[in-house]
Motif scaffolding. Structure first.
Motif, PDB file in Angstrom:
ATOM      1  N   ARG A  32       0.824  -1.215   0.000  1.00  0.00           N
ATOM      2  CA  ARG A  32       0.000   0.000   0.000  1.00  0.00           C
ATOM      3  C   ARG A  32       0.858   1.264   0.000  1.00  0.00           C
ATOM      4  O   ARG A  32       0.571   2.216  -0.744  1.00  0.00           O
ATOM      5  N   GLN A  33       1.875   1.297   0.842  1.00  0.00           N
ATOM      6  CA  GLN A  33       2.684   2.502   0.975  1.00  0.00           C
ATOM      7  C   GLN A  33       3.385   2.851  -0.344  1.00  0.00           C
ATOM      8  O   GLN A  33       3.430   4.022  -0.749  1.00  0.00           O
ATOM      9  N   ALA A  34       3.910   1.847  -1.024  1.00  0.00           N
ATOM     10  CA  ALA A  34       4.581   2.104  -2.300  1.00  0.00           C
ATOM     11  C   ALA A  34       3.591   2.561  -3.361  1.00  0.00           C
ATOM     12  O   ALA A  34       3.863   3.497  -4.125  1.00  0.00           O
ATOM     13  N   PHE A  35       2.417   1.921  -3.417  1.00  0.00           N
ATOM     14  CA  PHE A  35       1.416   2.266  -4.425  1.00  0.00           C
ATOM     15  C   PHE A  35       0.892   3.685  -4.207  1.00  0.00           C
ATOM     16  O   PHE A  35       0.734   4.463  -5.154  1.00  0.00           O
TER      17      PHE A  35
ATOM     18  N   PRO B 253       1.341  -6.903   2.545  1.00  0.00           N
ATOM     19  CA  PRO B 253       0.359  -7.064   3.621  1.00  0.00           C
ATOM     20  C   PRO B 253      -1.025  -6.486   3.356  1.00  0.00           C
ATOM     21  O   PRO B 253      -1.929  -6.686   4.172  1.00  0.00           O
ATOM     22  N   ASP B 254      -1.216  -5.748   2.252  1.00  0.00           N
ATOM     23  CA  ASP B 254      -2.478  -5.033   2.055  1.00  0.00           C
ATOM     24  C   ASP B 254      -3.148  -5.382   0.717  1.00  0.00           C
ATOM     25  O   ASP B 254      -3.446  -4.490  -0.086  1.00  0.00           O
TER      26      ASP B 254
ATOM     27  N   VAL C  40       9.131   2.791   3.724  1.00  0.00           N
ATOM     28  CA  VAL C  40       9.416   1.360   3.769  1.00  0.00           C
ATOM     29  C   VAL C  40       9.155   0.809   5.173  1.00  0.00           C
ATOM     30  O   VAL C  40       8.643  -0.312   5.327  1.00  0.00           O
ATOM     31  N   GLU C  41       9.498   1.584   6.189  1.00  0.00           N
ATOM     32  CA  GLU C  41       9.308   1.098   7.553  1.00  0.00           C
ATOM     33  C   GLU C  41       7.832   0.863   7.873  1.00  0.00           C
ATOM     34  O   GLU C  41       7.490  -0.080   8.591  1.00  0.00           O
ATOM     35  N   ALA C  42       6.957   1.695   7.319  1.00  0.00           N
ATOM     36  CA  ALA C  42       5.521   1.469   7.530  1.00  0.00           C
ATOM     37  C   ALA C  42       5.074   0.190   6.829  1.00  0.00           C
ATOM     38  O   ALA C  42       4.245  -0.565   7.363  1.00  0.00           O
ATOM     39  N   ALA C  43       5.611  -0.077   5.635  1.00  0.00           N
ATOM     40  CA  ALA C  43       5.287  -1.319   4.934  1.00  0.00           C
ATOM     41  C   ALA C  43       5.794  -2.526   5.701  1.00  0.00           C
ATOM     42  O   ALA C  43       5.112  -3.563   5.801  1.00  0.00           O
ATOM     43  N   VAL C  44       6.993  -2.413   6.257  1.00  0.00           N
ATOM     44  CA  VAL C  44       7.560  -3.493   7.068  1.00  0.00           C
ATOM     45  C   VAL C  44       6.712  -3.725   8.316  1.00  0.00           C
ATOM     46  O   VAL C  44       6.417  -4.872   8.688  1.00  0.00           O
ATOM     47  N   ALA C  45       6.302  -2.644   8.966  1.00  0.00           N
ATOM     48  CA  ALA C  45       5.469  -2.782  10.159  1.00  0.00           C
ATOM     49  C   ALA C  45       4.136  -3.442   9.821  1.00  0.00           C
ATOM     50  O   ALA C  45       3.620  -4.267  10.599  1.00  0.00           O
TER      51      ALA C  45
ATOM     52  N   LEU D 223      12.143  -6.116   1.401  1.00  0.00           N
ATOM     53  CA  LEU D 223      11.692  -4.745   1.127  1.00  0.00           C
ATOM     54  C   LEU D 223      12.756  -3.733   1.544  1.00  0.00           C
ATOM     55  O   LEU D 223      13.038  -2.780   0.832  1.00  0.00           O
ATOM     56  N   THR D 224      13.336  -3.947   2.721  1.00  0.00           N
ATOM     57  CA  THR D 224      14.317  -2.996   3.245  1.00  0.00           C
ATOM     58  C   THR D 224      15.557  -2.933   2.361  1.00  0.00           C
ATOM     59  O   THR D 224      16.117  -1.852   2.137  1.00  0.00           O
ATOM     60  N   ARG D 225      15.965  -4.100   1.855  1.00  0.00           N
ATOM     61  CA  ARG D 225      17.187  -4.154   1.036  1.00  0.00           C
ATOM     62  C   ARG D 225      16.922  -3.926  -0.440  1.00  0.00           C
ATOM     63  O   ARG D 225      17.867  -3.798  -1.238  1.00  0.00           O
ATOM     64  N   GLY D 226      15.656  -3.929  -0.859  1.00  0.00           N
ATOM     65  CA  GLY D 226      15.343  -3.795  -2.268  1.00  0.00           C
ATOM     66  C   GLY D 226      15.802  -5.001  -3.065  1.00  0.00           C
ATOM     67  O   GLY D 226      16.468  -4.887  -4.098  1.00  0.00           O
TER      68      GLY D 226
END
Length: 258
Positions: free
Chosen positions: A13-16, A42-43, A230-235, A254-257
């Motif tokens: 979601r955060q990236a989109f 996750p979304d 990215v941290e919100a997506a990870v959470a 995700l963190t490392r791409g």
């Protein structure tokens, strides 16, 4: 009219959200969405709802392999983590969302000027083979009369071309730098993944096409990279009820791409 090409959102979601906001700020008015809206992230319900809304507003969308797997059930050949997320994702979606994914076409033609949109390739769209280099790109370009093909599936941005004499080439695009697409060549653009880039840079990928004034004769494509939370997506991944080890592995990617 400026087009945004977005692919491999993978329920991020955060990236989109970040990509859509950037595309609108860049003047995009049309969207081509190249599949793999779900899987890994996750979304899924939120992402599918956004894709459905964009399609209702005139966007083009095609099916990816993760969309197919979620719609019809995972297969044993998938990576165990991907298969686990597919099974989890099916339980997050309602019947309308699953039906939407199942009914997506494998490929679509559209403006501007003889474009072909497909998730994996044009030579066998439902085989899900990757375009891993120039030979695969030429095979895909030979399978269609479209002057511009736009594909997803590969999570790294790339641009291939083929001349009328059969000479092929490729470019690894620089983000933010417009590239001309002269009409005497066919072109195959891979925007890179919005939701799970795999080139060591976690910033979300997409591409913009400015068709120009004369049936793509002076078209330009710009590959974009967009920083997102990215941290919100990870959470969000860690907050799901996915198996913790799988969620941690996906969060690390995700963190490392990668």
């Amino acid at each position: 009219m400026r087009w945004a090409f977005i692919t491999d959102i993978h329920a991020n979601r955060q990236a989109f959200e970040a990509v859509l906001a950037d595309a609108r700020a860049q003047g995009a008015t049309r969207y081509a969405l190249l599949g793999d809206f779900v899987g890994y992230g996750p979304d899924p319900a939120w992402v599918v709802d956004q894709v459905m809304a964009l399609v209702a507003d005139g966007a083009i969308a095609v099916q990816g392999n993760h969309d197919e797997a979620v719609a019809h059930g995972s297969n044993p050949g998938m990576h165990p983590d991907a298969r686990a997320v597919i099974d989890w994702t099916r339980a997050q979606l309602n019947e309308d969302q699953l039906r939407f994914l199942a009914r997506l076409p494998l490929q679509a033609h559209g403006e501007p000027g003889h474009c072909l949109f497909v998730h994996a390739n044009a030579f066998e769209p439902n085989g899900w083979e990757y375009i891993q280099g120039r030979a695969d790109a030429v095979k895909s370009l030979h399978s269609s009369q479209a002057r511009i093909q736009v594909c997803g599936h590969m999570h790294e941005p790339m641009l291939f071309h083929l001349s009328g004499t059969g000479k092929a080439g490729d470019f690894r695009p620089v983000a933010g730098v417009p590239m001309p697409l002269p009409a005497h060549r066919q072109w195959l653009a891979i925007p890179g993944s919005c939701g799970q880039p795999r080139d060591g840079n976690p910033a979300a990928c997409y591409a913009l096409l400015n068709p120009g004034k004369s049936d793509l004769d002076d078209a330009r494509i710009t590959f974009q990279r967009v920083a997102y939370d990215v941290e919100a997506a990870v959470a969000a991944l860690r907050a799901t009820d996915l198996p913790p080890l799988i969620a941690e592995r996906l969060a690390a990617r995700l963190t490392r791409g990668e």
